[in-house]
Design a protein around this motif. Structure first.
Motif, mmCIF file in Angstrom:
data_model
loop_
_atom_site.group_PDB
_atom_site.id
_atom_site.type_symbol
_atom_site.label_atom_id
_atom_site.label_comp_id
_atom_site.label_asym_id
_atom_site.label_seq_id
_atom_site.Cartn_x
_atom_site.Cartn_y
_atom_site.Cartn_z
ATOM 1 N N ARG A 343 0.451 -1.120 0.306
ATOM 2 C CA ARG A 343 0.476 -0.122 -0.194
ATOM 3 C C ARG A 343 0.797 0.802 -0.191
ATOM 4 N NH1 ARG A 343 -2.176 -2.795 4.376
ATOM 5 N NH2 ARG A 343 -1.580 -0.645 5.930
ATOM 6 N N GLU A 345 2.356 2.534 3.332
ATOM 7 C CA GLU A 345 2.572 3.284 4.931
ATOM 8 C C GLU A 345 4.230 2.572 5.480
ATOM 9 O OE1 GLU A 345 1.154 1.663 8.407
ATOM 10 O OE2 GLU A 345 -0.708 2.764 7.845
ATOM 11 N N GLU A 371 -0.053 6.112 3.282
ATOM 12 C CA GLU A 371 -0.519 5.812 1.736
ATOM 13 C C GLU A 371 -0.458 6.999 0.964
ATOM 14 O OE1 GLU A 371 -3.249 3.391 -0.485
ATOM 15 O OE2 GLU A 371 -3.516 2.998 1.417
ATOM 16 N N ASP A 406 3.539 -1.152 5.632
ATOM 17 C CA ASP A 406 1.658 -1.635 5.980
ATOM 18 C C ASP A 406 1.880 -2.488 6.705
ATOM 19 O OD1 ASP A 406 2.156 -0.338 3.611
ATOM 20 O OD2 ASP A 406 1.904 -2.176 2.058
#
Length: 586
Positions: A343, A345, A371, A406
């Protein structure tokens, strides 16, 4: 340097056993080589015995028919020996080349997966020596190593046994020179071993020096250091020359001495045999056979010294190679987590990091990038900005703390899966001596020409590439020397984009381009960052003013963070950097 001077033991069974594992896929041919060498050793005493029989029985009795038959038998034996010698040479060479091919592939694969810290501490020239010179030495182990030594020893045993079986008194006379031959062989072996070690050390030093100075040739020429560097190279090259000449000198002394000792043994046999012939105690055929036996006996002894040194150097080289293959110190611990995609993050939590021991370059670093956000790092040179991105891709491992992508600790990721979705554009762009297309795709067959052209068009360099001779097939030469700094920077940007990452890292990515090119990149950045997480490191504050968050790093610590406007209002470190860079506008 100590490992360069290590001489090693002649029979290190642990290392030889490890080496045999590489032979196992070809063990059929290996045992065939051993069998042929032993068979050749068994045939060695046959010719002198046939000549003895022919002289004493066929020639002495005037039996020309028997003489013809014996000559045919000897021709068959000589042809068989020639076939065995050819087969041994070819098969042992074939075996050696296949084994070193496999070892070199495995070694290079190992090097590819070592952490950057290993390359920080290891001269490249030494790695070149390991991958090329040391592995080449292993080929000689198969052509002149254990099997050949075993064959020589078996030949010596058989010849001595046959000599004593034929006439023990002449055998004792023939072998009376053995102590002198063994002494000279031992001295030669020790001296040549030391000189070989000196040669290998000099080769490693030459590799390191040449590689480093050719890579940094621009610095040498900019500062006019050609004469100084030439003198340094001459000194190292002289060491290499002296070591080689020393080994040549030992060979020049040993082989004539060995020939003189062998000739003395032959002289004793002729003197004693002639006397015995006159007294009719021995036959002429027996004396002739013993003269041949002496040559067959002393030749393997002369060769054994060389073979032992070859085997010893092979043991040393194998030991160095195996230590590199076994090294886990610089191999990153690989996790198993392999998500289909990230994603984007990123979170650093109380991260401490030191390149060497406890000299921390990052101290208690904590921040989070959501993100799709763009976060920029600023600070003085050496503040620790580049170290942060090196840790994110696990080029180095942290000392304390945690890094999450993530929400998963990066140590749990399979390295390929983690790095697949992180693209990095560095300030110092490295391009291989290859086409533009291969430099962008890095040989990834899943990247089509259409996708490549689309990424180049997004950056705005498609027209520039098409104008080059051959377009995307244009060879940029070593380190991209045929392109300008700005062009190399743009190529690296396309390389990052074409892999469609979820996280993009720009480390001073626009510091080497002009204003027009920078505007082109900034426009492409806006398109690239859409839906992606971006981490930007820059000295030019103009490139990061629109970032969601700016983090100021000083001496390995985060001292400020916020948006561009928030940090200016704080009148702190960022505001000072801004005023220094734009003081003409304030």
């Amino acid at each position: 340097m100590n490992e360069e001077k290590k001489s090693g033991r002649i029979f290190d069974w642990v290392i030889l056993k490890r080496l045999y594992r590489f032979v196992r896929p070809y063990q059929g041919r290996f045992y065939l080589v051993v069998f042929l060498i032993l068979l050749a050793a068994l045939l060695a005493p046959v010719t002198p015995l046939l000549i003895r029989y022919t002289i004493d029985n066929e020639i002495a009795n005037g039996n020309y028919q028997g003489l013809t038959l014996m000559l045919l038998v000897m021709v068959v034996v000589l042809v068989l020996q020639a076939v065995l010698q050819f087969s041994n040479t070819y098969l042992s060479g074939w075996l050696g080349q296949h084994v070193i091919r496999d070892i070199r592939i495995q070694l290079y694969h190992k090097i590819l997966h070592l952490r950057l810290k290993f390359f920080d501490n290891t001269p490249i020239g030494r790695l070149v020596t390991r991958t090329i010179s040391d592995i080449e030495t292993l080929a000689d182990v198969f052509t002149e190593g254990m099997a050949a030594i075993a064959g020589d020893i078996l030949q010596l045993i058989l010849i001595v046994a046959v000599m004593f079986w034929t006439d023990w008194r002449m055998a004792a006379i023939s072998l009376s020179m053995i102590p002198l031959m063994l002494l000279s062989t031992y001295v030669f072996k020790e001296k040549i071993k030391d000189s070989f070690n000196e040669v290998r050390t000099a080769v490693s030093n030459l590799n390191s020096f040449v590689q480093e100075h050719i890579t940094g040739m621009s610095i040498v020429q900019i500062f006019g250091s050609e004469k100084i560097e030439s003198e340094k190279f001459s000194a190292i090259n002289n060491q290499h020359r002296k070591a080689h000449i020393r080994s040549i000198w030992y060979y020049s002394v040993y082989f004539p001495v060995a020939d003189v000792i062998a000739a003395a043994g032959t002289g004793l046999v002729v003197w004693y045999g002639a006397r015995e012939i006159l007294q009719q105690e021995v036959t002429f055929g027996t004396v002739t056979a013993f003269i041949m036996f002496i040559n067959l006996f002393f030749r393997p002894i002369r060769m054994l010294a060389d073979r032992f040194n070859t085997l010893q150097m092979g043991i040393v080289s194998t030991d160095r190679i195996l230590k590199l293959l076994d090294s886990d110190e610089f191999t990153a611990n690989n996790g198993t987590y392999q998500p289909e995609t990230l994603r984007g993050e990123v979170e650093f939590k109380n991260v401490w990091f030191a390149y060497n021991n406890e000299e921390y370059v990052l101290r208690d670093i904590s921040f989070k990038v959501n993100e799709g956000e763009t976060v920029a790092f600023v600070g003085a040179t050496g503040a620790g900005k580049s170290s942060i991105i090196n840790l994110l891709s696990r080029f180095y491992d942290i000392n304390k703390g945690h890094i999450y992508v993530d929400g998963v600790d990066i140590h749990e990721y399979e390295l390929g899966a983690l790095r697949r979705d992180i693209s990095v554009v560095l300030q110092d762009v490295f391009l291989f001596s290859d086409t533009i297309e291969n430099n962008i795709t890095l040989g990834d067959p899943t990247i089509s020409r259409e996708k490549l052209a689309e990424a180049a068009k997004l950056v705005g360099v498609d027209e520039f590439i098409e104008r080059l001779p051959g377009g995307y097939a244009y060879n940029v030469m070593e380190r991209g020397s045929t392109l300008s700094v700005g062009q190399r920077q743009l190529i690296s940007f396309v390389r990052a984009m074409v892999h469609d990452p979820k996280i993009i890292v720009l480390d001073e990515a626009t510091s080497s381009v002009d204003t027009e090119t920078e505007e082109m990149i900034q426009d492409a950045i806006g398109k690239l960052m859409k839906g992606r997480t971006a981490i930007v490191i820059a000295h030019r504050l103009s490139t990061i003013q629109k970032a969601n968050k700016i983090i100021v790093v000083d001496k390995g610590r985060i001292v400020e963070q916020g948006t561009h406007e928030e940090l200016l209002q704080q009148e702190g470190a960022y505001a000072n950097l801004y005023r220094m860079q734009y003081k003409e506008m304030v």
